[in-house]
Design an enzyme around this catalytic site. Sequence first.
Site, PDB file in Angstrom:
ATOM      1  CE  LYS A  13      20.017 -36.079   8.295  1.00  0.00           C
ATOM      2  NZ  LYS A  13      19.897 -37.327   9.089  1.00  0.00           N
ATOM      3  NE  ARG A  88      18.107 -39.413   3.155  1.00  0.00           N
ATOM      4  CZ  ARG A  88      17.567 -38.606   4.083  1.00  0.00           C
ATOM      5  NH1 ARG A  88      17.329 -37.360   3.824  1.00  0.00           N
ATOM      6  NH2 ARG A  88      17.283 -39.088   5.261  1.00  0.00           N
ATOM      7  NE  ARG A 127      13.128 -38.873  14.232  1.00  0.00           N
ATOM      8  CZ  ARG A 127      14.045 -38.854  13.275  1.00  0.00           C
ATOM      9  NH1 ARG A 127      14.807 -37.794  13.099  1.00  0.00           N
ATOM     10  NH2 ARG A 127      14.218 -39.898  12.504  1.00  0.00           N
ATOM     11  NE  ARG A 160      10.534 -39.164  10.389  1.00  0.00           N
ATOM     12  CZ  ARG A 160      11.754 -38.869   9.967  1.00  0.00           C
ATOM     13  NH1 ARG A 160      12.347 -37.758  10.375  1.00  0.00           N
ATOM     14  NH2 ARG A 160      12.391 -39.682   9.152  1.00  0.00           N
ATOM     15  NE  ARG A 171      14.475 -43.407   8.144  1.00  0.00           N
ATOM     16  CZ  ARG A 171      14.130 -42.900   9.332  1.00  0.00           C
ATOM     17  NH1 ARG A 171      13.343 -43.594  10.129  1.00  0.00           N
ATOM     18  NH2 ARG A 171      14.565 -41.727   9.703  1.00  0.00           N
TER      19      ARG A 171
END
Length: 214
Positions: A13, A88, A127, A160, A171
Amino acid sequence: MRLILLGPPGAGKGTQASVIIKEYNIPHISTGDIFRANIKEGTELGKKAKEYMDKGLLVPDELVVSIVKDRLTEDDCKEGFLLDGFPRTVNQGEALDEELKQMSLELDKVININVEKEVLIQRAIGRRICRDCGATYHVKFNPPKKEGICDVCGGELFQRDDDKVETVKKRIKVYHEQTEPLIDYYTKKGLILNVDGTKPIDAIFEEISEALQG
Ligand code: ADP
Ligand code: ADP
Ligand code: ZN
């Protein structure tokens, strides 16, 4: 153009957002980025949000909705916006609808990025994000030219706190339980644009921009 980016954690995203906002000259509103900025600044909101984020849980609706409502009334949203990571929950979707109705505005599209679980986990754990400009990389799939350094601004890359394998799995589970019902919600409104998120970054963007023109 008023757009929403929907998809599980690690779907791409934020990556697509960074190119879409340039093409349409609209602001990128990422609730995750807003929370991370608050955590960095040590605000009350940041402290509250971090408790949930570190566990891989959603931050309660009442903390999220008012932030987005306020953000949408800012001047730079007049010509449109790209919401990334909001709504969400169906409850957040309904709150957004109500706010847009009051502003006499309508959504143009909800871009739903599809990627299977195994790939999501690999993407999230690899990431890396720039501390200074927020640009997103992947150690294998989208590496910077120089390891640990941002191509755009030379900033330091970091991982992160919530991109650990166990938190990512949590998640994804939370996504299926609480966010996925929004696909149905927006399909019924005729707004969903499904894209295959396993393609290369450029090919996905091309597909999105062609569909938005059509
Ligand atoms: P990703 O894109 O990888 O799913 P985000 O940066 O969008 O991650 O979100 C990180 C975390 O911030 C989420 O796991 C959640 O705890 C919190 N968060 C972000 N947006 C929302 C939202 N709209 N509602 C509730 N929690 C949110
Ligand atoms: P999200 O905002 O949905 O959580 P990101 O845009 O941050 O997802 O992407 C998650 C990770 O996957 C990042 O490391 C990013 O560089 C990488 N990535 C994004 N899109 C692709 C793609 N199409 N192919 C391979 N890797 C991708
Ligand atoms: Zn940078």
